[in-house]
Design a protein around this motif. Structure first.
Motif, mmCIF file in Angstrom:
data_model
loop_
_atom_site.group_PDB
_atom_site.id
_atom_site.type_symbol
_atom_site.label_atom_id
_atom_site.label_comp_id
_atom_site.label_asym_id
_atom_site.label_seq_id
_atom_site.Cartn_x
_atom_site.Cartn_y
_atom_site.Cartn_z
ATOM 1 N N UNK A 7 -2.401 13.695 -3.195
ATOM 2 C CA UNK A 7 -3.451 14.723 -3.220
ATOM 3 C C UNK A 7 -4.831 14.195 -3.619
ATOM 4 N N UNK A 8 -4.865 13.060 -4.291
ATOM 5 C CA UNK A 8 -6.120 12.499 -4.786
ATOM 6 C C UNK A 8 -6.397 11.201 -4.024
ATOM 7 N N UNK B 66 4.084 -0.159 -13.081
ATOM 8 C CA UNK B 66 2.968 -1.098 -13.190
ATOM 9 C C UNK B 66 1.604 -0.424 -13.255
ATOM 10 N N UNK B 67 1.484 0.770 -12.644
ATOM 11 C CA UNK B 67 0.141 1.335 -12.479
ATOM 12 C C UNK B 67 -0.035 2.744 -13.042
ATOM 13 N N UNK B 68 1.027 3.524 -13.131
ATOM 14 C CA UNK B 68 0.881 4.892 -13.636
ATOM 15 C C UNK B 68 2.034 5.265 -14.568
ATOM 16 N N UNK B 69 2.300 4.482 -15.613
ATOM 17 C CA UNK B 69 3.443 4.791 -16.487
ATOM 18 C C UNK B 69 3.240 6.064 -17.298
ATOM 19 N N UNK B 70 2.008 6.568 -17.344
ATOM 20 C CA UNK B 70 1.733 7.781 -18.123
ATOM 21 C C UNK B 70 2.302 9.028 -17.458
ATOM 22 N N UNK B 71 2.556 8.986 -16.136
ATOM 23 C CA UNK B 71 3.129 10.119 -15.410
ATOM 24 C C UNK B 71 4.620 9.899 -15.203
ATOM 25 N N UNK B 72 5.346 10.964 -14.880
ATOM 26 C CA UNK B 72 6.690 10.706 -14.381
ATOM 27 C C UNK B 72 6.565 10.332 -12.907
ATOM 28 N N UNK C 105 -7.636 3.433 -5.102
ATOM 29 C CA UNK C 105 -7.678 2.504 -6.242
ATOM 30 C C UNK C 105 -6.325 1.834 -6.432
ATOM 31 N N UNK C 106 -5.259 2.591 -6.226
ATOM 32 C CA UNK C 106 -3.919 2.019 -6.340
ATOM 33 C C UNK C 106 -3.710 0.937 -5.284
ATOM 34 N N UNK C 107 -4.100 1.223 -4.061
ATOM 35 C CA UNK C 107 -3.933 0.245 -2.981
ATOM 36 C C UNK C 107 -4.735 -1.018 -3.277
ATOM 37 N N UNK C 108 -5.948 -0.870 -3.792
ATOM 38 C CA UNK C 108 -6.758 -2.036 -4.151
ATOM 39 C C UNK C 108 -6.058 -2.879 -5.218
ATOM 40 N N UNK C 109 -5.452 -2.210 -6.201
ATOM 41 C CA UNK C 109 -4.727 -2.935 -7.249
ATOM 42 C C UNK C 109 -3.512 -3.660 -6.665
ATOM 43 N N UNK D 147 0.838 -1.196 0.000
ATOM 44 C CA UNK D 147 0.000 0.000 0.000
ATOM 45 C C UNK D 147 0.873 1.246 0.000
ATOM 46 N N UNK D 148 0.283 2.338 -0.446
ATOM 47 C CA UNK D 148 0.954 3.640 -0.392
ATOM 48 C C UNK D 148 0.324 4.453 0.728
ATOM 49 N N UNK D 149 1.150 5.086 1.538
ATOM 50 C CA UNK D 149 0.658 5.906 2.638
ATOM 51 C C UNK D 149 0.079 7.222 2.122
ATOM 52 N N UNK D 150 -0.584 7.935 2.996
ATOM 53 C CA UNK D 150 -1.164 9.232 2.622
ATOM 54 C C UNK D 150 -0.071 10.259 2.319
#
Length: 253
Positions: A224-225, A208-214, A231-235, A96-99
């Motif tokens: 911030x979102x 794996x999940x956001x290659x469109x961003x740097x 959704x990322x944590x669920x994935x 998971x990613x923290x806040x």
């Protein structure tokens, strides 16, 4: 209440990439934002009546303890933190990613590995605040670890201690999806899992999940979102390695 995040993007990125933050090279006593080294045999009076809670990630670092307990003053703020070695376990990344944009840590069994952790000795009055910061966000469960070998620096070996474990499981190593990724910042002997630093672990999520961003944009967007981060944590959970800590008895989730 959770501790406050910094305002600027630069400070947020330093916070996210800095995890698990610097810990002193030895045991120490935290008091009112300062840390003093504890040298020589551990004075039993320092830990008497306190709860030994294993700190395997950021809670081993004085700056993180200050974020959580900086509102306390005087003797009420004192927390002895003893360096220790935990046998047959490793410190690995949680799925998971923290806040604040970091991939935080959890424990996982690793026969033959001996990993460096710290023990935060908390009073019964301090424990609810630690629960608030660990359990309040729904990312960790608190419980008792029995039958462990925890060699405390300059103190007695513990066979029982308490810990916070990730409810999300362990971040899977993309090179070995059945295995977790260990924290390079945490020293270990005879480590069997691949170990990487925080920025490399974040790059795993990025690819794996956001290659469109740097990478930095990905980190900031997930800070911030909140729905995006959820959704990322669920994935991440779908591909997580189930955590395994023998002898763990759940107390609070």
């Amino acid at each position: 209440m959770p501790w406050a995040l910094p305002d600027s993007d630069d400070a947020l990125l330093r916070l996210a990439k800095g995890y698990p933050y610097a810990a002193p090279d030895g045991s120490y006593l935290y008091r009112e934002g300062e840390s003093a080294a504890l040298r020589g045999p551990l004075d039993p009076a320092l830990t008497a009546g306190r709860v030994p809670v294993i700190a395997h990630g950021s809670n081993r670092a004085p700056e993180q303890i200050h974020r959580k307990f900086g509102h306390l003053t005087g003797a009420a703020s004192e927390i002895p933190v003893t360096r220790a070695w935990l046998t047959d376990h490793d410190v690995v990344y949680s799925a998971h990613m923290t806040r604040y944009g970091s991939i935080s840590a959890t424990l996982h069994e690793a026969p033959g590995t001996r990993v460096q952790v710290y023990v935060t000795w908390l009073t019964e009055a301090q424990l609810p605040r630690m629960h608030e910061t660990e359990i309040g966000a729904g990312n960790y469960a608190y419980g008792r670890m029995g039958g462990v070998k925890l060699a405390v620096e300059a103190g007695p070996e513990l066979t029982e201690a308490f810990a916070y474990l990730s409810v999300h499981g362990c971040l899977a190593d993309p090179e070995q999806p059945e295995a977790p990724l260990a924290l390079a910042a945490v020293p270990a002997e005879r480590r069997v899992h691949r170990h990487v630093d925080q920025e490399t672990a974040l790059a795993v999520l990025h690819a794996a999940h956001h290659p469109e961003d740097d990478l930095d944009a990905m980190i900031l967007a997930n800070i911030k979102d909140v729905p995006r981060r959820r959704r990322l944590v669920e994935a991440l959970q779908h591909a997580a390695v189930p955590w395994s800590v023998p002898g763990f008895e759940l107390i609070v989730k």
